[in-house]
Enzyme design. Structure first.
Site, PDB file in Angstrom:
ATOM      1  N   HIS A 112      38.077  45.202  34.197  1.00  0.00           N
ATOM      2  CA  HIS A 112      38.370  43.958  34.916  1.00  0.00           C
ATOM      3  C   HIS A 112      37.302  43.557  35.350  1.00  0.00           C
ATOM      4  CE1 HIS A 112      37.674  47.300  38.351  1.00  0.00           C
ATOM      5  NE2 HIS A 112      37.766  46.086  39.223  1.00  0.00           N
ATOM      6  N   ASP A 113      36.520  44.605  36.171  1.00  0.00           N
ATOM      7  CA  ASP A 113      35.514  43.108  36.398  1.00  0.00           C
ATOM      8  C   ASP A 113      34.294  42.966  36.181  1.00  0.00           C
ATOM      9  OD1 ASP A 113      36.408  41.636  39.219  1.00  0.00           O
ATOM     10  OD2 ASP A 113      36.000  43.849  40.118  1.00  0.00           O
ATOM     11  N   LYS A 116      31.645  40.069  36.241  1.00  0.00           N
ATOM     12  CA  LYS A 116      31.003  39.636  37.531  1.00  0.00           C
ATOM     13  C   LYS A 116      29.323  39.898  36.938  1.00  0.00           C
ATOM     14  CE  LYS A 116      33.597  41.357  41.455  1.00  0.00           C
ATOM     15  NZ  LYS A 116      34.332  42.492  42.716  1.00  0.00           N
ATOM     16  N   HIS A 141      34.704  34.859  37.660  1.00  0.00           N
ATOM     17  CA  HIS A 141      35.299  36.205  36.825  1.00  0.00           C
ATOM     18  C   HIS A 141      36.132  37.017  36.201  1.00  0.00           C
ATOM     19  CE1 HIS A 141      36.852  38.535  40.202  1.00  0.00           C
ATOM     20  NE2 HIS A 141      36.979  39.286  39.407  1.00  0.00           N
ATOM     21  N   HIS A 165      43.790  39.849  36.296  1.00  0.00           N
ATOM     22  CA  HIS A 165      43.647  40.643  37.383  1.00  0.00           C
ATOM     23  C   HIS A 165      43.783  40.085  39.080  1.00  0.00           C
ATOM     24  CE1 HIS A 165      39.634  40.830  37.232  1.00  0.00           C
ATOM     25  NE2 HIS A 165      39.709  41.597  37.964  1.00  0.00           N
ATOM     26  N   HIS A 166      44.043  39.407  38.560  1.00  0.00           N
ATOM     27  CA  HIS A 166      43.363  38.341  40.273  1.00  0.00           C
ATOM     28  C   HIS A 166      44.624  37.910  40.021  1.00  0.00           C
ATOM     29  CE1 HIS A 166      40.355  40.102  42.494  1.00  0.00           C
ATOM     30  NE2 HIS A 166      39.605  40.168  41.176  1.00  0.00           N
ATOM     31  N   ASP A 194      44.890  48.231  42.246  1.00  0.00           N
ATOM     32  CA  ASP A 194      43.071  48.170  42.521  1.00  0.00           C
ATOM     33  C   ASP A 194      43.560  48.422  44.236  1.00  0.00           C
ATOM     34  OD1 ASP A 194      40.877  46.545  42.065  1.00  0.00           O
ATOM     35  OD2 ASP A 194      42.112  44.917  43.136  1.00  0.00           O
TER      36      ASP A 194
HETATM   37 FE   LIG Z   1      38.124  41.825  39.279  1.00  0.00          FE
END
Ligand SMILES: [Fe+2]
Length: 250
Positions: A112-113, A116, A141, A165-166, A194
């Protein structure tokens, strides 16, 4: 006359018996051949399944390696992505099997991240509040991540989780401000997993919340941050399942 017709009848019976025997031999041979075909097919299926499992293991190892590379930069979250993936899969199972049949959603939970990687350390680790500009960059991101994974076919659905995801159920999330069922279901599942992991692990600025408190906080955010159906599925999972995952992945 009668003797001759008896002989004719005997001949006919012998001929029929010979024909029957020939038929029986032919069908026995065919049966044997079919059995061989079936055995060959079974063997082929077995080999195909083994190859598919091997491929899936390789994919998973690749995704884990990528996910670990992202997490290695962030010292205090530890195995956050792996725990979130495990919690997410439990919630998906509680929702019904539709999501768990494809490995892609687990890949998405793990990655998911990934976006970043493009965020500079000075922003990622900044102890103070981010400036508006820094915040805007940080909020990119999910978009950067979905660009990174876009071309990787085997990730499939995972790209949706990376991008969304956000997002929040009430439409106040980012980057696309999607609301309700516009948000991919897998990303709605991710959101609960999360936050649950974030609440139940120690952070430098606060200790972990007890499981009961984390549950209450998630229920409180139903219909605002989270899809109520996902919260319901989350709430149906017992403490022991969450405790087992938390103990196994640390
Ligand atoms: Fe994230």
């Amino acid at each position: 006359m009668a003797i001759r017709s008896d002989m004719a009848a005997t001949d006919e019976i012998q001929r029929l018996q010979a024909e029957l025997t020939r038929h029986e031999q032919e069908s026995a041979a065919k049966e044997l051949q079919l059995e061989r075909y079936a055995a060959d097919l079974r063997e082929t299926f077995k080999q195909e399944r083994a190859r598919a499992q091997e491929l899936r293991r390789s994919y998973m190892a690749t995704v884990r390696a990528l996910s670990n590379a992202v997490e290695a930069r962030d010292a205090y979250t530890g195995k956050h992505a792996e725990r979130v993936a495990a919690y997410g899969m439990e919630i998906a199972r509680a929702l019904g099997l539709e999501l768990t049949e494809e490995p892609e959603i687990e890949f998405g939970f793990l990655l998911h991240d990934i976006g970043k990687v493009a965020i500079p350390d000075a922003i990622l680790y900044k102890p103070d509040k981010l400036t508006e500009k820094e915040h805007a960059l940080m909020a990119q991101h999910p978009v950067i991540g979905s660009e990174i994974v876009r071309g990787i076919d085997f990730l499939g659905e995972a790209a949706k989780i990376v991008r969304s995801h956000h997002e929040r159920w009430d439409g106040t999330g980012y980057p696309d401000g999607l609301a309700g069922e516009e948000i991919p279901l897998s990303a709605r599942v991710f959101a609960v997993a999360d936050v649950f992991d974030a609440l139940t692990t120690d952070r430098p600025y606060r200790p972990a919340s007890p499981l009961r408190v984390a549950r209450e906080m998630i229920v409180r955010e139903s219909c605002t941050h989270f899809d109520p159906r996902v919260v319901e599925a989350f709430s149906s999972i017992d403490d022991a399942t969450f405790e087992r995952i938390a103990a196994e992945i640390r």
